[in-house]
Motif scaffolding. Structure first.
Motif, PDB file in Angstrom:
ATOM      1  N   TYR A   1       7.575  11.048  -6.165  1.00 54.48           N
ATOM      2  CA  TYR A   1       7.373  11.464  -7.551  1.00 54.48           C
ATOM      3  C   TYR A   1       6.067  12.033  -6.855  1.00 54.48           C
ATOM      4  CZ  TYR A   1       3.257   8.260  -8.995  1.00 54.48           C
ATOM      5  OH  TYR A   1       2.515   7.532  -8.923  1.00 54.48           O
ATOM      6  N   GLY A   2       5.621  13.438  -7.426  1.00 50.55           N
ATOM      7  CA  GLY A   2       4.255  13.862  -7.553  1.00 50.55           C
ATOM      8  C   GLY A   2       4.248  14.681  -6.381  1.00 50.55           C
ATOM      9  N   THR A   3       5.186  14.385  -5.613  1.00 48.13           N
ATOM     10  CA  THR A   3       4.631  15.236  -4.194  1.00 48.13           C
ATOM     11  C   THR A   3       5.015  16.709  -3.848  1.00 48.13           C
ATOM     12  OG1 THR A   3       5.888  13.210  -2.952  1.00 48.13           O
ATOM     13  CG2 THR A   3       5.278  14.656  -1.512  1.00 48.13           C
ATOM     14  N   PHE A   4       6.498  17.505  -4.594  1.00 51.03           N
ATOM     15  CA  PHE A   4       7.092  18.995  -4.501  1.00 51.03           C
ATOM     16  C   PHE A   4       7.234  18.768  -6.351  1.00 51.03           C
ATOM     17  CE2 PHE A   4       9.410  16.059  -0.426  1.00 51.03           C
ATOM     18  CZ  PHE A   4       8.270  17.516   0.476  1.00 51.03           C
ATOM     19  N   PRO A   5       6.814  19.858  -5.919  1.00 44.86           N
ATOM     20  CA  PRO A   5       6.097  20.461  -7.763  1.00 44.86           C
ATOM     21  C   PRO A   5       7.526  20.423  -8.417  1.00 44.86           C
ATOM     22  CG  PRO A   5       5.923  22.819  -6.281  1.00 44.86           C
ATOM     23  CD  PRO A   5       6.676  21.169  -5.521  1.00 44.86           C
ATOM     24  N   ILE A   6       9.160  20.059  -8.076  1.00 42.16           N
ATOM     25  CA  ILE A   6      10.412  20.120  -8.224  1.00 42.16           C
ATOM     26  C   ILE A   6      10.388  18.531  -9.185  1.00 42.16           C
ATOM     27  CG2 ILE A   6      11.417  19.410  -6.440  1.00 42.16           C
ATOM     28  CD1 ILE A   6      13.581  21.239  -7.566  1.00 42.16           C
ATOM     29  N   LEU A   7       9.493  18.067  -8.659  1.00 45.08           N
ATOM     30  CA  LEU A   7       9.768  16.193  -8.637  1.00 45.08           C
ATOM     31  C   LEU A   7       8.832  16.590  -9.869  1.00 45.08           C
ATOM     32  CD1 LEU A   7       9.628  14.540  -5.320  1.00 45.08           C
ATOM     33  CD2 LEU A   7      11.499  15.290  -6.831  1.00 45.08           C
ATOM     34  N   ALA A   8       9.182  15.093 -10.865  1.00 42.98           N
ATOM     35  CA  ALA A   8       8.248  14.886 -11.361  1.00 42.98           C
ATOM     36  C   ALA A   8       6.430  14.323 -10.852  1.00 42.98           C
ATOM     37  CB  ALA A   8       8.545  13.481 -12.202  1.00 42.98           C
ATOM     38  N   GLN A   9       6.011  14.939 -11.833  1.00 38.55           N
ATOM     39  CA  GLN A   9       4.468  15.052 -11.626  1.00 38.55           C
ATOM     40  C   GLN A   9       3.799  13.707 -12.017  1.00 38.55           C
ATOM     41  OE1 GLN A   9       3.399  17.065  -8.826  1.00 38.55           O
ATOM     42  NE2 GLN A   9       5.270  17.379  -9.076  1.00 38.55           N
ATOM     43  N   SER A  10       3.935  13.128 -13.050  1.00 40.71           N
ATOM     44  CA  SER A  10       2.661  11.755 -13.644  1.00 40.71           C
ATOM     45  C   SER A  10       4.180  10.195 -13.870  1.00 40.71           C
ATOM     46  CB  SER A  10       2.608  12.166 -14.651  1.00 40.71           C
ATOM     47  OG  SER A  10       2.552  11.360 -15.237  1.00 40.71           O
ATOM     48  N   ALA A  11       3.779   8.715 -13.511  1.00 43.24           N
ATOM     49  CA  ALA A  11       4.378   7.906 -13.679  1.00 43.24           C
ATOM     50  C   ALA A  11       4.079   7.467 -14.679  1.00 43.24           C
ATOM     51  CB  ALA A  11       4.169   7.274 -12.525  1.00 43.24           C
TER      52      ALA A  11
ATOM     53  N   THR B   1       1.004  -1.396   0.138  1.00 42.52           N
ATOM     54  CA  THR B   1       0.137   0.479   0.175  1.00 42.52           C
ATOM     55  C   THR B   1       1.205   0.954  -0.218  1.00 42.52           C
ATOM     56  OG1 THR B   1      -1.784  -1.256   1.021  1.00 42.52           O
ATOM     57  CG2 THR B   1      -2.044   1.339   0.687  1.00 42.52           C
ATOM     58  N   TRP B   2       0.844   2.289  -0.868  1.00 45.74           N
ATOM     59  CA  TRP B   2       1.368   3.176  -0.966  1.00 45.74           C
ATOM     60  C   TRP B   2       0.375   4.594   0.229  1.00 45.74           C
ATOM     61  CZ3 TRP B   2       1.111   7.844  -5.509  1.00 45.74           C
ATOM     62  CH2 TRP B   2       1.906   8.658  -5.208  1.00 45.74           C
ATOM     63  N   LEU B   3       1.424   4.699   0.338  1.00 40.24           N
ATOM     64  CA  LEU B   3       1.255   6.391   1.686  1.00 40.24           C
ATOM     65  C   LEU B   3       2.076   6.766   1.217  1.00 40.24           C
ATOM     66  CD1 LEU B   3       2.006   4.077   5.135  1.00 40.24           C
ATOM     67  CD2 LEU B   3      -0.189   4.088   3.854  1.00 40.24           C
ATOM     68  N   GLY B   4       2.032   7.677  -0.215  1.00 37.14           N
ATOM     69  CA  GLY B   4       2.902   8.841  -0.569  1.00 37.14           C
ATOM     70  C   GLY B   4       3.818   8.691  -0.099  1.00 37.14           C
ATOM     71  N   HIS B   5       4.780   9.907  -1.572  1.00 38.55           N
ATOM     72  CA  HIS B   5       6.068  10.107  -1.526  1.00 38.55           C
ATOM     73  C   HIS B   5       6.779   9.104  -1.631  1.00 38.55           C
ATOM     74  CE1 HIS B   5       8.690  12.592  -1.682  1.00 38.55           C
ATOM     75  NE2 HIS B   5      10.044  12.645  -0.930  1.00 38.55           N
ATOM     76  N   ALA B   6       7.489   8.736  -0.708  1.00 39.62           N
ATOM     77  CA  ALA B   6       8.492   7.173  -0.526  1.00 39.62           C
ATOM     78  C   ALA B   6       8.319   6.082   0.658  1.00 39.62           C
ATOM     79  CB  ALA B   6       9.904   7.599  -0.256  1.00 39.62           C
ATOM     80  N   SER B   7       6.553   7.053   1.003  1.00 38.01           N
ATOM     81  CA  SER B   7       6.408   5.870   2.264  1.00 38.01           C
ATOM     82  C   SER B   7       5.341   4.480   1.777  1.00 38.01           C
ATOM     83  CB  SER B   7       5.786   6.585   3.317  1.00 38.01           C
ATOM     84  OG  SER B   7       6.547   7.614   3.751  1.00 38.01           O
TER      85      SER B   7
END
Length: 223
Positions: free
Chosen positions: A190-200, A4-10
């Motif tokens: 990904y998808g967490t902060f604006p500086i990161l890629a927003q889509s996989a 289960t993805w908890l968002g970001h790298a969690s």
């Protein structure tokens, strides 16, 4: 097995009688809805850390206190959280969590908790229920992935891919194709902060022969 993805790298991984919280960062995580906190932490047996940066450890004290789960990771990082029960080991080592076998492997990044040295960054191979999961942690492509893929032969990859602080989508796809034979890949960081890629989607497109899952936060992937 449930991942289960908890968002970001969690992540929350239910495997072989263990409920592993990987780098759990809930409060303050832009991807995580606070209403799901109780469900995310329910039954947690271990807190497994890849390195010390805030987006991986900011809530370790609170979650360890709330769940009673021991903190598992490299000795220097465990020492920072030694107010709680810890299980420390190092690269090349394997510990049994529940009935799952968790081996620490190399990553290439950096690691600190504030200004405190937190050991070196790591990834994990988690074996159980007929599968091996490679948790990359925060890393770039590295030659060590060659022997890691050959020796552990993971069929599931949880890969950082947001770029800027870690390998990006192209790098994660390259690593997956060159060094591993994944049947399933789950992207993260990904998808967490604006500086990161927003889509996989670029990773999905680059791995047409792999089942690349992009679950919503708190949506379990069952394997």
């Amino acid at each position: 097995m449930k991942i289960t993805w908890l968002g970001h790298a969690s992540f929350r991984i239910e495997i072989e009688g263990a409920v592993l919280l990987i780098d759990p960062w809930l409060e303050g995580n832009p991807s995580f809805p606070n209403d799901y906190r109780t469900a995310a932490l329910a039954g947690a047996t271990h807190i497994l850390l890849t390195h010390g940066h805030f987006d991986h450890t900011a809530e370790v004290d609170a979650i360890a206190k709330e769940t009673g789960a021991p903190v598992v990771g490299i000795p220097e990082l465990c020492a920072i959280f030694d107010a709680h029960e810890t299980i420390e080991f190092n690269k090349g080592g394997t510990v049994e969590l529940g009935r799952a076998l968790v081996s620490m492997v190399q990553a290439t990044h950096s690691s600190s908790v504030g200004s405190s040295y937190a050991g070196t960054e790591s990834g994990y191979m988690i074996a159980g229920e007929g599968h091996t999961i490679y948790v990359s942690g925060d890393t770039d492509i590295m030659a060590d992935m060659d022997w890691m893929g050959d020796f552990y032969n993971p069929d599931i990859g949880i890969l950082c891919c947001g770029g800027h602080y870690t390998m990006g989508m192209e790098g994660a796809a390259y690593a997956a194709k060159r060094y591993f034979d994944f049947k399933t890949v789950i992207p993260c960081h990904y998808g967490t902060f604006p500086i990161l890629a927003q889509s996989a989607q670029p990773l999905v497109d680059a791995l047409p022969d792999v089942d690349v899952r992009t679950p919503a936060v708190m949506e379990a992937v069952e394997i």
